[in-house]
Write an enzyme that holds these catalytic residues in place. Structure first.
Site, PDB file in Angstrom:
ATOM      1  N   GLU A  88      80.932  28.200 -28.809  1.00  0.00           N
ATOM      2  CA  GLU A  88      82.437  28.576 -28.827  1.00  0.00           C
ATOM      3  C   GLU A  88      83.124  27.621 -28.121  1.00  0.00           C
ATOM      4  O   GLU A  88      82.800  27.188 -27.101  1.00  0.00           O
ATOM      5  CB  GLU A  88      82.573  29.970 -28.277  1.00  0.00           C
ATOM      6  CG  GLU A  88      82.027  30.979 -28.737  1.00  0.00           C
ATOM      7  CD  GLU A  88      82.134  32.297 -27.622  1.00  0.00           C
ATOM      8  OE1 GLU A  88      82.983  32.377 -27.095  1.00  0.00           O
ATOM      9  OE2 GLU A  88      81.319  33.373 -27.929  1.00  0.00           O
ATOM     10  N   GLU A 121      77.043  35.679 -24.210  1.00  0.00           N
ATOM     11  CA  GLU A 121      77.507  35.401 -22.899  1.00  0.00           C
ATOM     12  C   GLU A 121      77.027  36.244 -21.806  1.00  0.00           C
ATOM     13  O   GLU A 121      77.932  36.760 -21.118  1.00  0.00           O
ATOM     14  CB  GLU A 121      79.033  35.138 -22.962  1.00  0.00           C
ATOM     15  CG  GLU A 121      79.652  33.975 -23.624  1.00  0.00           C
ATOM     16  CD  GLU A 121      81.269  33.806 -23.476  1.00  0.00           C
ATOM     17  OE1 GLU A 121      82.006  34.729 -22.868  1.00  0.00           O
ATOM     18  OE2 GLU A 121      81.702  32.818 -23.625  1.00  0.00           O
TER      19      GLU A 121
HETATM   20  C1  GAL Z   1      84.123  34.264 -25.025  1.00  0.00           C
HETATM   21  C2  GAL Z   1      83.404  35.335 -25.840  1.00  0.00           C
HETATM   22  C3  GAL Z   1      84.017  35.896 -27.252  1.00  0.00           C
HETATM   23  C4  GAL Z   1      85.605  35.745 -27.180  1.00  0.00           C
HETATM   24  C5  GAL Z   1      86.004  34.413 -26.574  1.00  0.00           C
HETATM   25  C6  GAL Z   1      87.419  34.557 -26.265  1.00  0.00           C
HETATM   26  O1  GAL Z   1      83.966  34.767 -23.577  1.00  0.00           O
HETATM   27  O2  GAL Z   1      82.120  35.223 -26.105  1.00  0.00           O
HETATM   28  O3  GAL Z   1      83.331  37.061 -27.830  1.00  0.00           O
HETATM   29  O4  GAL Z   1      85.831  36.973 -26.369  1.00  0.00           O
HETATM   30  O5  GAL Z   1      85.572  34.329 -25.124  1.00  0.00           O
HETATM   31  O6  GAL Z   1      87.786  33.397 -25.663  1.00  0.00           O
END
Ligand code: GAL
Length: 664
Positions: free
Chosen positions: A316, A159
């Protein structure tokens, strides 16, 4: 269509599938948990995990001393379990030895405050010291794992820009000057572009130029806009630096990084970044707004089009609650599947979560995961396992590109950045919200629309909505004019067409660049105070903005008026196309009837039977049609053509998704 060669590296001859998995952080767990992890992953149907994202400190515990043993073991275990790896370059979070030795890698905010270590992503993209250490680690990773049979893709950093999008340090200042020299060539051109005759800001040497640090009052708007562009480019440049090392050492392994197309448009112009990765990956978390599902669909749709219509990787999302919103609400039954399949509908060929096993320690211990604290005997794990099964059944969808719609909503990062700068008629304007309102109106009408970056070719679309298209350089002005003259139907809104690429107003009455095309003339903007609203003669209610506008062309029809009789919504008809303008914020409920009228005139109809419109989102990928239930009630699908690949062809459960195959 078959899966693009620049998708995951897989064993030759393997049939395409929808990948399934999560971020996997084994370093947070004792060794004996790892075997259990792989066993449970197989139960859940996991096919891929993202590994080593935050592992720098474990992999290089002291400068130049590497400890890869544990990662070798995890890679081997996963491979033995048939699970592929999207391997991170591990550079996302620099370890304490590095920041202690080189505090100059730490970012600085616009008030000159250091962003200290102790969390993550505390590095400047422009720091030579950071780059040297990070790229050395990337070389080590590529050299060690490039040939590992589990390795399916490289995951650059993580990210990029999530916490370090803007850095105002001296490194940033130096890099900003280089970027500006490249952009403007001559200092005179920069002075002209930045309008430095104003407030005595004239620069006589490049070294005088700074990032827009905390100033007495409004910093120069063009300086701010250029700094935003530069910041996006600085992180992109860093992405390319890691990627180039990976391509040099492991040319057959595709490279990606997880974008953050979600919610308010982030500081990074992903439409510009997409060309730099082998396939697009995105992270999405549901925003608890008034229409969270619409936002998810909007973001998935935009991601699919940023990916050029090709399949992309959902890197994610969450199985249930997150930990970083003010109040973190768990997902309702059905939402996990609906959220996941909506991404698949919009082109995702991989569905992954943050994270595999819910942490016991650290700032994310209350963030949901595939294996929650309660373990495998839990509702979340059962849903996760069911989803694994569903994705297996959806394998035939893998590789199918998005089927374009006849209408589109344009997204322009430049406009999003510039329209929300300070010293404007109102500071309440929200670019993404206006775009999302139009998208919601499309969903409410049951009409498919693509959410596309502004650079996308428009000629395939019958109707294009360009909300708050504030920045209109000459080339874009010509493109829009050619689109309308070629028979396209353009719809735009308040605060559009005002400025060129330097954020200078086009000469004459507003909306400068689009004035003639729209056939209107605006002398003054009249934004509304909080709580004020205006009722239009068609009964819809406007907030936020109004214009003091007059019709300047006999070909313009007024579609709605303010109470004083002045025009609020206009449409100028051309031989075949048209150009419409909406001067106030109507919200999805006010926009839907208006959009319905504009679509009718453009000859664009819903592809859904009347009973499903608004209740169901239809998304098409080649032969596959996804029917997503937007409501909390069951929906009768009887009469909809096609064979069910997932769900029933007769009925959608509340928040359910049906995937039907066959001709429409
Ligand atoms: C994203 C990040 C992850 C985790 C996730 C939690 O921003 O890439 O590592 O922190 O959010 O929602």
């Amino acid at each position: 269509m078959t899966t693009s060669p620049r998708w995951l590296r897989t064993a030759p001859g393997r049939t395409p599938r929808i990948e399934y998995g999560a971020d996997y952080n084994p370093e947070q767990w004792p060794r004996d948990v790892w075997d259990d992890d792989v066993r449970a992953m197989r139960t859940a149907g996991v096919t891929i995990v993202s590994l080593a994202i935050f592992s720098w400190g474990r992999l290089e515990p002291a400068e130049g001393e590497y400890d890869f043993g544990w990662l070798d073991e995890v890679m081997d275990l996963l491979h033995a379990g048939g699970i592929a790896v999207d391997l991170a370059t591990a550079t996302a979070s620099p370890p304490p030895w590095l920041t202690a030795k080189h505090p100059e890698i730490l970012p600085v905010d616009h008030e000159g405050r250091t962003i200290w270590p102790g969390s993550r992503q505390h590095w400047r993209p422009t720091s030579p010291a950071f780059r040297e250490h990070a790229l050395r680690l990337v070389r080590q990773m590529a050299g060690r794992y490039g040939d590992h049979p589990a390795l399916a893709a490289w995951h650059v950093s993580n990210e990029l820009g999530c916490h370090n999008a803007y850095d105002y340090s001296d490194d940033a200042a130096a890099a900003f000057r280089v970027w500006l020299r490249r952009r403007y060539g001559e200092l005179a051109a920069l002075n002209a572009a930045w309008g430095t005759a104003f407030w005595s800001q004239h620069y006589s040497d490049w070294s005088q130029i700074l990032p827009p640090r905390r100033a007495a009052t409004h910093p120069n708007p063009t300086q701010q806009l250029d700094f935003t562009r530069f910041s996006s480019d600085a992180l992109k440049d860093y992405l390319c630096a890691e990627r180039d090392v990976l391509r040099e050492l492991t040319p057959d392994v595709p490279v990606t990084t997880n974008f953050m197309i979600m919610g308010r448009l982030r500081p990074l112009d992903y439409a510009d970044w997409a060309a730099e990765v082998d396939f697009v990956a995105n992270d999405h978390y549901v925003q608890r707004t008034s229409r969270p599902f619409d936002e998810l669909s909007f973001s998935a749709n935009l991601t699919g089009n940023v990916a050029g219509g090709r399949p992309w990787f959902l890197m994610e999302h969450s199985t249930s609650a997150v930990n970083w919103q003010p109040i973190n609400v768990p997902k309702k039954p059905g939402e996990l599947e609906r959220d996941s399949l909506t991404h698949v509908a919009h082109g995702a060929d991989a569905v992954c979560f943050f994270q595999w096993r819910q942490s016991r320690a650290g700032a994310e211990k209350y963030h949901s995961a595939m294996v929650p604290h309660a373990g495998e005997d839990s509702a979340v794990f059962r849903r996760v396992t069911e989803l694994g099964e569903t994705l297996r059944r959806l394998a035939p969808v893998a590789g199918a590109g998005r089927t374009p719609a006849r209408a589109a909503v344009l997204v322009d990062w430049d406009s999003a950045w510039a329209a929300e700068l300070d010293s404007h008629p109102t500071n309440r304007l929200r670019y993404q919200q206006e775009a999302l309102d139009w998208y919601s109106a499309f969903l409410d009408l049951g009409v498919r629309a693509d959410v596309v970056p502004v650079r996308t070719g428009l000629s395939r679309y019958d109707l294009v909505v360009a909300p708050i298209l504030y920045v209109v350089p000459e080339a874009l002005r010509r493109r829009l004019e050619a689109y309308v003259r070629g028979g396209g139907h353009l719809v735009t809104t308040y605060f559009s067409g005002n400025v060129d690429e330097h954020d200078h107003l086009w000469p004459g009455a507003h909306p400068g660049a689009l004035r003639d095309l729209l056939g209107i003339r605006i002398e003054e903007f009249a934004p509304l105070p909080d709580g004020d609203q205006v009722v239009l003669d068609n009964g819809s209610v406007g907030t936020l903005w109004t214009d003091m506008m007059e019709v300047a062309d006999a070909g313009v029809e007024v579609l709605a008026r303010y109470a004083d009789g002045s025009p609020a919504v206009t449409r100028k008809a051309y031989t075949a196309g048209s150009a419409a303008y909406v001067s106030t914020r109507l919200g999805p409920d006010g926009l839907a009837p208006l959009l319905g009228d504009l679509l009718r005139r453009a000859g664009v109809e819903s592809e859904l039977p009347p009973g499903l419109r608004g209740r169901v989102e239809l998304v098409v990928r080649g032969d596959f049609r996804f029917y997503v239930n937007r409501t909390d009630e069951p929906v009768d699908l009887t009469g909809v053509p096609g064979e069910a690949l997932h769900g029933s062809a007769e009925r959608l459960e509340p928040r359910g998704v049906g995937v039907l195959r066959g001709p429409a």
